[in-house]
Design a protein around this motif. Sequence first.
Motif, PDB file in Angstrom:
ATOM      1  N   VAL A   1      -4.461   2.311 -14.691  1.00 13.12           N
ATOM      2  CA  VAL A   1      -4.440   0.678 -15.233  1.00 13.12           C
ATOM      3  C   VAL A   1      -4.234   0.197 -13.613  1.00 13.12           C
ATOM      4  O   VAL A   1      -3.973  -0.761 -13.285  1.00 13.12           O
ATOM      5  CB  VAL A   1      -4.171   0.214 -16.339  1.00 13.12           C
ATOM      6  N   TYR A   2      -2.153   0.048 -13.331  1.00 16.13           N
ATOM      7  CA  TYR A   2      -1.845  -0.337 -12.446  1.00 16.13           C
ATOM      8  C   TYR A   2      -1.443   0.158 -11.351  1.00 16.13           C
ATOM      9  O   TYR A   2      -0.765  -0.737 -10.336  1.00 16.13           O
ATOM     10  CB  TYR A   2      -0.029   0.196 -13.218  1.00 16.13           C
ATOM     11  N   GLY A   3      -2.184   1.187 -11.099  1.00 19.57           N
ATOM     12  CA  GLY A   3      -2.684   1.507 -10.003  1.00 19.57           C
ATOM     13  C   GLY A   3      -3.455   0.893  -9.231  1.00 19.57           C
ATOM     14  O   GLY A   3      -3.658  -0.056  -8.024  1.00 19.57           O
ATOM     15  N   TRP A   4      -4.373   0.289  -9.969  1.00 22.48           N
ATOM     16  CA  TRP A   4      -5.449  -1.325 -10.035  1.00 22.48           C
ATOM     17  C   TRP A   4      -4.778  -2.787  -8.908  1.00 22.48           C
ATOM     18  O   TRP A   4      -4.867  -3.397  -8.247  1.00 22.48           O
ATOM     19  CB  TRP A   4      -6.352  -1.479 -10.564  1.00 22.48           C
ATOM     20  N   VAL A   5      -2.866  -2.661 -10.398  1.00 21.02           N
ATOM     21  CA  VAL A   5      -2.792  -3.639 -10.398  1.00 21.02           C
ATOM     22  C   VAL A   5      -1.632  -4.409  -8.935  1.00 21.02           C
ATOM     23  O   VAL A   5      -1.833  -4.302  -8.194  1.00 21.02           O
ATOM     24  CB  VAL A   5      -1.620  -3.635 -11.220  1.00 21.02           C
ATOM     25  N   VAL A   6      -1.399  -2.837  -8.691  1.00 23.63           N
ATOM     26  CA  VAL A   6      -0.901  -2.645  -7.679  1.00 23.63           C
ATOM     27  C   VAL A   6      -1.683  -2.312  -5.761  1.00 23.63           C
ATOM     28  O   VAL A   6      -1.148  -3.518  -4.980  1.00 23.63           O
ATOM     29  CB  VAL A   6       0.020  -1.474  -7.075  1.00 23.63           C
ATOM     30  N   ALA A   7      -2.514  -2.763  -6.098  1.00 22.94           N
ATOM     31  CA  ALA A   7      -4.158  -2.521  -4.759  1.00 22.94           C
ATOM     32  C   ALA A   7      -4.415  -3.794  -4.999  1.00 22.94           C
ATOM     33  O   ALA A   7      -4.572  -4.039  -3.722  1.00 22.94           O
ATOM     34  CB  ALA A   7      -4.634  -1.139  -4.982  1.00 22.94           C
TER      35      ALA A   7
ATOM     36  N   PRO B   1      -5.188  -8.408   8.565  1.00 29.82           N
ATOM     37  CA  PRO B   1      -6.277  -7.161   8.883  1.00 29.82           C
ATOM     38  C   PRO B   1      -5.188  -6.983  10.062  1.00 29.82           C
ATOM     39  O   PRO B   1      -5.193  -7.393  11.101  1.00 29.82           O
ATOM     40  CB  PRO B   1      -7.626  -7.329   9.569  1.00 29.82           C
ATOM     41  N   SER B   2      -4.706  -5.399   9.644  1.00 29.40           N
ATOM     42  CA  SER B   2      -4.074  -4.639  10.682  1.00 29.40           C
ATOM     43  C   SER B   2      -3.605  -3.443  10.805  1.00 29.40           C
ATOM     44  O   SER B   2      -4.081  -3.028   8.918  1.00 29.40           O
ATOM     45  CB  SER B   2      -2.280  -5.188  10.915  1.00 29.40           C
ATOM     46  N   PRO B   3      -3.823  -2.482  11.139  1.00 24.51           N
ATOM     47  CA  PRO B   3      -3.796  -0.980  10.703  1.00 24.51           C
ATOM     48  C   PRO B   3      -2.523  -0.736  10.031  1.00 24.51           C
ATOM     49  O   PRO B   3      -3.036  -0.355   9.075  1.00 24.51           O
ATOM     50  CB  PRO B   3      -3.736  -0.817  12.059  1.00 24.51           C
ATOM     51  N   GLY B   4      -1.506  -0.996   9.787  1.00 23.19           N
ATOM     52  CA  GLY B   4      -0.850  -1.046   8.853  1.00 23.19           C
ATOM     53  C   GLY B   4      -1.256  -1.930   7.221  1.00 23.19           C
ATOM     54  O   GLY B   4      -0.923  -1.107   6.572  1.00 23.19           O
ATOM     55  N   THR B   5      -1.789  -2.431   6.928  1.00 26.38           N
ATOM     56  CA  THR B   5      -2.111  -3.497   5.683  1.00 26.38           C
ATOM     57  C   THR B   5      -3.052  -3.298   5.481  1.00 26.38           C
ATOM     58  O   THR B   5      -3.419  -3.048   4.290  1.00 26.38           O
ATOM     59  CB  THR B   5      -1.774  -5.045   6.010  1.00 26.38           C
ATOM     60  N   VAL B   6      -3.810  -2.815   6.324  1.00 28.82           N
ATOM     61  CA  VAL B   6      -5.609  -1.852   6.258  1.00 28.82           C
ATOM     62  C   VAL B   6      -5.339  -1.071   4.859  1.00 28.82           C
ATOM     63  O   VAL B   6      -5.708  -0.158   4.212  1.00 28.82           O
ATOM     64  CB  VAL B   6      -6.660  -1.878   7.353  1.00 28.82           C
ATOM     65  N   ALA B   7      -4.100   0.370   6.494  1.00 31.21           N
ATOM     66  CA  ALA B   7      -4.087   1.470   5.609  1.00 31.21           C
ATOM     67  C   ALA B   7      -3.494   1.128   4.103  1.00 31.21           C
ATOM     68  O   ALA B   7      -3.505   2.585   3.352  1.00 31.21           O
ATOM     69  CB  ALA B   7      -3.132   2.439   7.010  1.00 31.21           C
ATOM     70  N   VAL B   8      -2.604   0.407   4.359  1.00 31.22           N
ATOM     71  CA  VAL B   8      -1.948   0.979   2.740  1.00 31.22           C
ATOM     72  C   VAL B   8      -2.848   0.489   2.036  1.00 31.22           C
ATOM     73  O   VAL B   8      -2.356   1.388  -0.134  1.00 31.22           O
ATOM     74  CB  VAL B   8      -0.388  -0.415   3.235  1.00 31.22           C
ATOM     75  N   ALA B   9      -3.497  -0.717   2.015  1.00 34.01           N
ATOM     76  CA  ALA B   9      -4.418  -1.227   1.329  1.00 34.01           C
ATOM     77  C   ALA B   9      -5.637   0.230   0.563  1.00 34.01           C
ATOM     78  O   ALA B   9      -5.894   0.883  -0.564  1.00 34.01           O
ATOM     79  CB  ALA B   9      -4.716  -2.263   1.821  1.00 34.01           C
ATOM     80  N   THR B  10      -5.735   0.891   1.896  1.00 26.89           N
ATOM     81  CA  THR B  10      -7.127   1.349   1.616  1.00 26.89           C
ATOM     82  C   THR B  10      -6.008   3.215   1.409  1.00 26.89           C
ATOM     83  O   THR B  10      -6.916   3.841  -0.049  1.00 26.89           O
ATOM     84  CB  THR B  10      -7.395   1.971   2.552  1.00 26.89           C
ATOM     85  N   PHE B  11      -5.573   3.300   0.808  1.00 27.71           N
ATOM     86  CA  PHE B  11      -4.608   4.380   0.658  1.00 27.71           C
ATOM     87  C   PHE B  11      -4.196   4.226  -0.913  1.00 27.71           C
ATOM     88  O   PHE B  11      -4.371   4.933  -1.939  1.00 27.71           O
ATOM     89  CB  PHE B  11      -3.126   4.509   1.153  1.00 27.71           C
ATOM     90  N   LEU B  12      -4.322   2.670  -0.911  1.00 28.46           N
ATOM     91  CA  LEU B  12      -3.396   2.466  -2.188  1.00 28.46           C
ATOM     92  C   LEU B  12      -4.503   2.355  -3.436  1.00 28.46           C
ATOM     93  O   LEU B  12      -5.213   2.903  -4.695  1.00 28.46           O
ATOM     94  CB  LEU B  12      -2.423   1.053  -2.898  1.00 28.46           C
ATOM     95  N   ALA B  13      -6.144   1.549  -2.800  1.00 31.69           N
ATOM     96  CA  ALA B  13      -6.627   1.369  -3.608  1.00 31.69           C
ATOM     97  C   ALA B  13      -7.744   3.320  -3.639  1.00 31.69           C
ATOM     98  O   ALA B  13      -8.147   3.532  -5.120  1.00 31.69           O
ATOM     99  CB  ALA B  13      -7.954   1.210  -2.994  1.00 31.69           C
ATOM    100  N   ALA B  14      -7.679   4.343  -2.813  1.00 37.73           N
ATOM    101  CA  ALA B  14      -8.107   5.519  -3.146  1.00 37.73           C
ATOM    102  C   ALA B  14      -7.336   6.234  -4.254  1.00 37.73           C
ATOM    103  O   ALA B  14      -7.919   7.082  -5.185  1.00 37.73           O
ATOM    104  CB  ALA B  14      -7.981   5.556  -1.596  1.00 37.73           C
TER     105      ALA B  14
ATOM    106  N   ALA C   1      -5.910   4.512  -7.081  1.00 36.70           N
ATOM    107  CA  ALA C   1      -6.167   3.963  -8.073  1.00 36.70           C
ATOM    108  C   ALA C   1      -7.437   4.762  -8.216  1.00 36.70           C
ATOM    109  O   ALA C   1      -7.798   4.560  -9.512  1.00 36.70           O
ATOM    110  CB  ALA C   1      -5.656   2.246  -8.255  1.00 36.70           C
ATOM    111  N   LEU C   2      -8.421   4.591  -7.249  1.00 42.13           N
ATOM    112  CA  LEU C   2      -9.519   5.205  -7.558  1.00 42.13           C
ATOM    113  C   LEU C   2     -10.045   6.606  -8.297  1.00 42.13           C
ATOM    114  O   LEU C   2     -10.755   7.152  -9.213  1.00 42.13           O
ATOM    115  CB  LEU C   2     -10.591   5.374  -6.517  1.00 42.13           C
ATOM    116  N   HIS C   3      -8.691   7.707  -7.500  1.00 41.78           N
ATOM    117  CA  HIS C   3      -8.475   8.819  -8.320  1.00 41.78           C
ATOM    118  C   HIS C   3      -8.609   8.734  -9.414  1.00 41.78           C
ATOM    119  O   HIS C   3      -8.902   9.491 -10.235  1.00 41.78           O
ATOM    120  CB  HIS C   3      -7.063   9.920  -7.569  1.00 41.78           C
ATOM    121  N   ALA C   4      -7.428   7.895 -10.034  1.00 44.03           N
ATOM    122  CA  ALA C   4      -7.010   8.316 -11.751  1.00 44.03           C
ATOM    123  C   ALA C   4      -7.910   7.561 -12.410  1.00 44.03           C
ATOM    124  O   ALA C   4      -8.097   8.046 -13.431  1.00 44.03           O
ATOM    125  CB  ALA C   4      -5.594   7.226 -11.672  1.00 44.03           C
TER     126      ALA C   4
END
Length: 200
Positions: free
Chosen positions: A55-61, A72-85, A87-90
């Motif tokens: 639950v909290y994984g998506w709240v942060v993502a 959009p920048s390499p940094g913001t996109v990378a962080v967002a993708t990492f966090l979404a992935a 959350a998806l795992h859990a």
Amino acid sequence: MMGTTHALAGAFLGAAIAVVAPEFAAVVVVAAVAGSVAPDLDIYHGHRRTLHYPVYGWVVAAPAVALAALVPSPGTVAVATFLAAAALHAGMDVFGGGLELRPWEGGSERAVYSHYHGAWLEPRRLVPYDGSLHDLGLAGVLAVVPAATLPEPIPAFVAAVLAVSVAYVALRKRLAAVWATVARALPAPVAPYVPERFYD
């Protein structure tokens, strides 16, 4: 589910994002695969609890994804993708088997711990257990898009991950017996650091 299935889910997510933002393709694939396997770093301590946040994984993502969409920048996109992935795992683990050495026996009702609910979520067992044929089938389905749409070395990576998946599925039940034997043979000072389920 297998770690390889999670890795391929990350590759799938990265490939999907790359369709929308091809200029960030390399960044999102690396970030998605890393995020999709990161939660399992808790495998030897508090597995599916310490680093799993269904639950909290998506709240942060969610705000990270919103920021990446707005700026959009390499940094913001990378962080967002990492966090979404991550959350998806859990979330995916809820649909797998229980947390036990031999999950095909169906003895555990613990899939993933939800910090939001303060309780363990029950396994749905759509994928009966990690290393099942269902798990391998899901891995194969998730592999298609990244293998077909992304340039090398991603198709080679996907093929290698699938090969590891096939080997793991073939050995899964034997490995449970090996892990239990090794756990019982460990010296006393090491025993407290071995997950309790390995002694089943």
